[in-house]
Design a protein around this motif. Structure first.
Motif, PDB file in Angstrom:
ATOM      1  N   MET A   1       0.852  -1.192   0.000  1.00  0.00           N
ATOM      2  CA  MET A   1       0.000   0.000   0.000  1.00  0.00           C
ATOM      3  C   MET A   1       0.891   1.246   0.000  1.00  0.00           C
ATOM      4  O   MET A   1       1.789   1.353   0.820  1.00  0.00           O
ATOM      5  N   PHE A   2       0.612   2.127  -0.908  1.00  0.00           N
ATOM      6  CA  PHE A   2       1.298   3.403  -0.925  1.00  0.00           C
ATOM      7  C   PHE A   2       0.449   4.413  -0.168  1.00  0.00           C
ATOM      8  O   PHE A   2      -0.787   4.311  -0.162  1.00  0.00           O
ATOM      9  N   PRO A   3       1.053   5.416   0.480  1.00  0.00           N
ATOM     10  CA  PRO A   3       0.263   6.415   1.203  1.00  0.00           C
ATOM     11  C   PRO A   3      -0.749   7.124   0.303  1.00  0.00           C
ATOM     12  O   PRO A   3      -1.872   7.399   0.714  1.00  0.00           O
ATOM     13  N   TYR A   4      -0.363   7.400  -0.931  1.00  0.00           N
ATOM     14  CA  TYR A   4      -1.282   8.052  -1.862  1.00  0.00           C
ATOM     15  C   TYR A   4      -2.510   7.174  -2.086  1.00  0.00           C
ATOM     16  O   TYR A   4      -3.643   7.654  -2.124  1.00  0.00           O
ATOM     17  N   GLN A   5      -2.278   5.871  -2.188  1.00  0.00           N
ATOM     18  CA  GLN A   5      -3.378   4.938  -2.426  1.00  0.00           C
ATOM     19  C   GLN A   5      -4.298   4.867  -1.207  1.00  0.00           C
ATOM     20  O   GLN A   5      -5.510   4.753  -1.356  1.00  0.00           O
ATOM     21  N   LEU A   6      -3.737   4.963   0.006  1.00  0.00           N
ATOM     22  CA  LEU A   6      -4.560   4.945   1.210  1.00  0.00           C
ATOM     23  C   LEU A   6      -5.433   6.185   1.314  1.00  0.00           C
ATOM     24  O   LEU A   6      -6.595   6.113   1.709  1.00  0.00           O
ATOM     25  N   VAL A   7      -4.871   7.330   0.959  1.00  0.00           N
ATOM     26  CA  VAL A   7      -5.614   8.585   1.098  1.00  0.00           C
ATOM     27  C   VAL A   7      -6.660   8.742   0.010  1.00  0.00           C
ATOM     28  O   VAL A   7      -7.814   9.062   0.279  1.00  0.00           O
ATOM     29  N   TYR A   8      -6.259   8.505  -1.237  1.00  0.00           N
ATOM     30  CA  TYR A   8      -7.140   8.798  -2.357  1.00  0.00           C
ATOM     31  C   TYR A   8      -7.857   7.570  -2.930  1.00  0.00           C
ATOM     32  O   TYR A   8      -8.739   7.700  -3.762  1.00  0.00           O
ATOM     33  N   GLY A   9      -7.440   6.366  -2.497  1.00  0.00           N
ATOM     34  CA  GLY A   9      -8.125   5.157  -2.931  1.00  0.00           C
ATOM     35  C   GLY A   9      -7.788   4.693  -4.322  1.00  0.00           C
ATOM     36  O   GLY A   9      -8.519   3.883  -4.900  1.00  0.00           O
ATOM     37  N   LYS A  10      -6.729   5.194  -4.904  1.00  0.00           N
ATOM     38  CA  LYS A  10      -6.331   4.772  -6.247  1.00  0.00           C
ATOM     39  C   LYS A  10      -4.829   4.954  -6.399  1.00  0.00           C
ATOM     40  O   LYS A  10      -4.186   5.622  -5.593  1.00  0.00           O
ATOM     41  N   VAL A  11      -4.291   4.358  -7.432  1.00  0.00           N
ATOM     42  CA  VAL A  11      -2.860   4.450  -7.696  1.00  0.00           C
ATOM     43  C   VAL A  11      -2.554   5.833  -8.264  1.00  0.00           C
ATOM     44  O   VAL A  11      -3.362   6.425  -8.974  1.00  0.00           O
ATOM     45  N   CYS A  12      -1.371   6.350  -7.952  1.00  0.00           N
ATOM     46  CA  CYS A  12      -0.974   7.677  -8.418  1.00  0.00           C
ATOM     47  C   CYS A  12      -0.726   7.659  -9.933  1.00  0.00           C
ATOM     48  O   CYS A  12      -0.041   6.777 -10.451  1.00  0.00           O
ATOM     49  N   HIS A  13      -1.306   8.617 -10.646  1.00  0.00           N
ATOM     50  CA  HIS A  13      -1.123   8.747 -12.089  1.00  0.00           C
ATOM     51  C   HIS A  13      -0.501  10.099 -12.394  1.00  0.00           C
ATOM     52  O   HIS A  13      -0.623  11.046 -11.626  1.00  0.00           O
ATOM     53  N   LEU A  14       0.114  10.185 -13.547  1.00  0.00           N
ATOM     54  CA  LEU A  14       0.686  11.450 -13.988  1.00  0.00           C
ATOM     55  C   LEU A  14      -0.429  12.419 -14.376  1.00  0.00           C
ATOM     56  O   LEU A  14      -1.545  11.998 -14.701  1.00  0.00           O
ATOM     57  N   PRO A  15      -0.177  13.737 -14.376  1.00  0.00           N
ATOM     58  CA  PRO A  15      -1.220  14.721 -14.712  1.00  0.00           C
ATOM     59  C   PRO A  15      -1.845  14.495 -16.088  1.00  0.00           C
ATOM     60  O   PRO A  15      -3.035  14.703 -16.270  1.00  0.00           O
ATOM     61  N   VAL A  16      -1.077  14.036 -17.064  1.00  0.00           N
ATOM     62  CA  VAL A  16      -1.621  13.800 -18.404  1.00  0.00           C
ATOM     63  C   VAL A  16      -2.652  12.679 -18.343  1.00  0.00           C
ATOM     64  O   VAL A  16      -3.737  12.773 -18.918  1.00  0.00           O
ATOM     65  N   GLU A  17      -2.337  11.619 -17.585  1.00  0.00           N
ATOM     66  CA  GLU A  17      -3.266  10.508 -17.452  1.00  0.00           C
ATOM     67  C   GLU A  17      -4.549  10.953 -16.751  1.00  0.00           C
ATOM     68  O   GLU A  17      -5.638  10.552 -17.136  1.00  0.00           O
ATOM     69  N   LEU A  18      -4.432  11.807 -15.721  1.00  0.00           N
ATOM     70  CA  LEU A  18      -5.605  12.275 -14.983  1.00  0.00           C
ATOM     71  C   LEU A  18      -6.500  13.134 -15.868  1.00  0.00           C
ATOM     72  O   LEU A  18      -7.730  13.035 -15.823  1.00  0.00           O
ATOM     73  N   GLU A  19      -5.879  13.983 -16.686  1.00  0.00           N
ATOM     74  CA  GLU A  19      -6.664  14.846 -17.561  1.00  0.00           C
ATOM     75  C   GLU A  19      -7.447  14.000 -18.565  1.00  0.00           C
ATOM     76  O   GLU A  19      -8.630  14.220 -18.800  1.00  0.00           O
ATOM     77  N   HIS A  20      -6.780  13.000 -19.123  1.00  0.00           N
ATOM     78  CA  HIS A  20      -7.442  12.109 -20.070  1.00  0.00           C
ATOM     79  C   HIS A  20      -8.564  11.328 -19.391  1.00  0.00           C
ATOM     80  O   HIS A  20      -9.652  11.180 -19.926  1.00  0.00           O
ATOM     81  N   LYS A  21      -8.301  10.856 -18.153  1.00  0.00           N
ATOM     82  CA  LYS A  21      -9.296  10.098 -17.402  1.00  0.00           C
ATOM     83  C   LYS A  21     -10.510  10.962 -17.071  1.00  0.00           C
ATOM     84  O   LYS A  21     -11.646  10.508 -17.131  1.00  0.00           O
ATOM     85  N   ALA A  22     -10.269  12.230 -16.684  1.00  0.00           N
ATOM     86  CA  ALA A  22     -11.368  13.136 -16.360  1.00  0.00           C
ATOM     87  C   ALA A  22     -12.221  13.402 -17.605  1.00  0.00           C
ATOM     88  O   ALA A  22     -13.460  13.405 -17.536  1.00  0.00           O
ATOM     89  N   TYR A  23     -11.571  13.594 -18.723  1.00  0.00           N
ATOM     90  CA  TYR A  23     -12.315  13.827 -19.968  1.00  0.00           C
ATOM     91  C   TYR A  23     -13.154  12.606 -20.311  1.00  0.00           C
ATOM     92  O   TYR A  23     -14.316  12.705 -20.683  1.00  0.00           O
ATOM     93  N   TRP A  24     -12.567  11.419 -20.118  1.00  0.00           N
ATOM     94  CA  TRP A  24     -13.280  10.178 -20.397  1.00  0.00           C
ATOM     95  C   TRP A  24     -14.477  10.017 -19.464  1.00  0.00           C
ATOM     96  O   TRP A  24     -15.558   9.613 -19.879  1.00  0.00           O
TER      97      TRP A  24
END
Length: 145
Positions: A1-24
């Motif tokens: 378990m990574f701390p980011y995963q514990l706090v946010y409930g998902k694996v850490c992604h790069l900003p480009v991936e997040l932007e694409h995911k949000a658009y999707w």
């Protein structure tokens, strides 16, 4: 378990991936509030599962660490009128290589089954109680203090 995963409930992604995911996500849900609410409840349940698994992993790790620690503890039984050496953990005057941390011999006056031992200096009436883990049996011979 990574701390980011514990706090946010998902694996850490790069900003480009997040932007694409949000658009999707916007395109997929088409801003449907009911579907978004259901998705959010699923995410919260998944987060609870992550936290529970992290708690279980920490519990298992602590149990294993305790077993390893308890394995290293040596059981020493002391009898009254037995000679022992006392470990001096506060010795900071000299380098450890040059000076022994085991101080002069003492005589056991009373030993408890719970681990604390009452000792007395050989030449005086001064008595004090110490933890049994700070003592070791004295077999005789010269002590280089």
């Amino acid at each position: 378990m990574f701390p980011y995963q514990l706090v946010y409930g998902k694996v850490c992604h790069l900003p480009v991936e997040l932007e694409h995911k949000a658009y999707w996500a916007i395109r997929y849900l088409n801003l449907d509030s009911e579907a978004a609410g259901i998705k959010r409840m699923l995410q919260l349940n998944k987060l609870d599962e992550f936290r529970y698994s992290a708690y279980e992993n920490a519990k298992l790790y602590k149990e294993k660490t305790k077993l390893l620690h308890d394995k290293k503890i040596s059981i020493r039984v002391f009898e009254p009128r037995q000679r022992v050496l006392l470990y001096n953990s506060r010795l900071k005057f000299f380098f450890r290589k040059l000076k022994s941390r085991w101080s002069k011999s003492f005589v056991v006056t009373r030993a408890s089954p719970y681990g604390h031992v009452e000792i007395q200096e050989e030449n005086s009436d001064r008595k004090f109680t110490v933890n049994g883990q700070r003592l070791k049996h004295y077999l005789g011979g010269e002590i280089n203090c």
